[in-house]
Write an enzyme that holds these catalytic residues in place. Sequence first.
Site, PDB file in Angstrom:
ATOM      1  N   THR A 211      17.604 -24.272 -10.353  1.00 34.20           N
ATOM      2  CA  THR A 211      16.696 -25.403 -10.566  1.00 34.20           C
ATOM      3  C   THR A 211      17.236 -26.625  -9.838  1.00 34.20           C
ATOM      4  O   THR A 211      18.086 -26.495  -8.943  1.00 34.20           O
ATOM      5  CB  THR A 211      16.461 -25.645 -12.077  1.00 34.20           C
ATOM      6  N   ASN A 212      16.756 -27.814 -10.172  1.00 35.76           N
ATOM      7  CA  ASN A 212      17.211 -29.042  -9.494  1.00 35.76           C
ATOM      8  C   ASN A 212      17.235 -30.181 -10.511  1.00 35.76           C
ATOM      9  O   ASN A 212      16.997 -29.967 -11.696  1.00 35.76           O
ATOM     10  CB  ASN A 212      16.292 -29.354  -8.313  1.00 35.76           C
ATOM     11  N   HIS A 213      17.503 -31.401 -10.034  1.00 33.82           N
ATOM     12  CA  HIS A 213      17.747 -32.521 -10.958  1.00 33.82           C
ATOM     13  C   HIS A 213      16.486 -33.259 -11.404  1.00 33.82           C
ATOM     14  O   HIS A 213      16.586 -34.310 -12.041  1.00 33.82           O
ATOM     15  CB  HIS A 213      18.696 -33.528 -10.306  1.00 33.82           C
TER      16      HIS A 213
END
Length: 398
Positions: A211-213
């Site tokens: 995933t990412n931030h």
Amino acid sequence: MSGPLVDKHILLGVTGSIACYKAIDLASKLVQAGALVDTVMTYGATQFVTPLAFRSITHREVVTDTFDPNSQYTHEHVALARQADIVVIAPATVHTIGKLAAGLADDPLTTTIIATTAPVLVAPAMDANMYDNPATQDNLAVLRRRGMTIVGPASGRLASGLTGKGRLVEPVELLGHISALLGRDGDLAGKTIVVSAGGTMEPIDPVRVITNHSSGKMGYAVAEAVRDRGGSAVLVTAPTGLPDPPLVRVVRVKTAQEMCDAVLGEVKQADALIMAAAVADYRPEVEAGQKIKKSSDDMVISLAKTTDILEAAQGNFVKVGFAAESQNLVENAKDKVKRKNLDLIVANDITEPDSGFGTDTNRVTLISRDLQVQELPLLTKYEVGNEILDRVRELLKS
Ligand code: PMT
């Protein structure tokens, strides 16, 4: 300060319930959002909390007596009723709801409401059995039929110790309803706008994801801005820690493929698509059925490209993309305008402080289809949403 509540006259009616303490919080949140809050309290409300609490927060007179000779208003029910942009009764008791349904006007609050032409929002709070009583239900139906907006009550633990429907809706949620009601005839009335938000999650195994931030704040703020300008917002969101924005239709997804399916389905009926989500460009080719064990010193995960949602979304709607860049902001964003066939791109330098992932503010550069570049100052994400919507409204006109 900007926002839907700035300089709006809000008449806050407070009636006698233990939930009065939440009305103090609501008054505080309204004032912080720039509203001018006049409070009218019934006698019952003054038994739970004092007028001083509201006066201290709103810095304005609190009305408790229709015949107060010291009041600044000669006919306060008429004066307050006329200047109100919206009347909010929170908490609203069974008794006050009954009086409103019967058209009675025997205290400063009911006399004000009967004299107003402003929209009225009623947020009931009472014990579950009182709420379920047919008399209460009939009275609420009467108020609805007359055009008042009823919000809640919410379910949960009640002061009586029972659990059920009867809690005052939380102030932050009421704020969303108030903003929406004030903006219902706004410049996006009749338009449907699909907004994506959050970072997609691509499963490696039942435990791990890529995933990412992205916190979702940018997309959620755009959806709220659509709602507050009278539009219908559809929020297609990957998992976030944010509460659902009131009066926004929320479609929950996890992976890039699920987001793609949801967006392509929703956009068929929409006037615009705004992709603020951070969508994974690659996903694990295979999702392991069981948790992968720590057996060797290194490990290779083979990745497959995901579908580009913006490229796949074709049709007669305005198409807005975001570009999260850590270098060559404008050049990379211009390239995406062409490649993804966009009407507008919102270029986001994610290395800037107070900007990009997780922040409440954002500094963006808008680039149009004909590659005109406009840098915006540091704004709240809600303000960025409104800047984007100003351009979308113009594009919809043309
Ligand atoms: O959520 P926050 O914490 O508030 O952070 C906001 C944000 C940084 C996530 C947001 O402002 C932002 O920049 N969103 C876009 C992030 C991104 O994925 O950018 P990109 O440059 O990789 O993609 C370009 C565009 O194509 C984006 O609109 C993206 O949604 C879209 N895309 C990307 C991949 C894919 N498979 N399909 C797509 O449609």
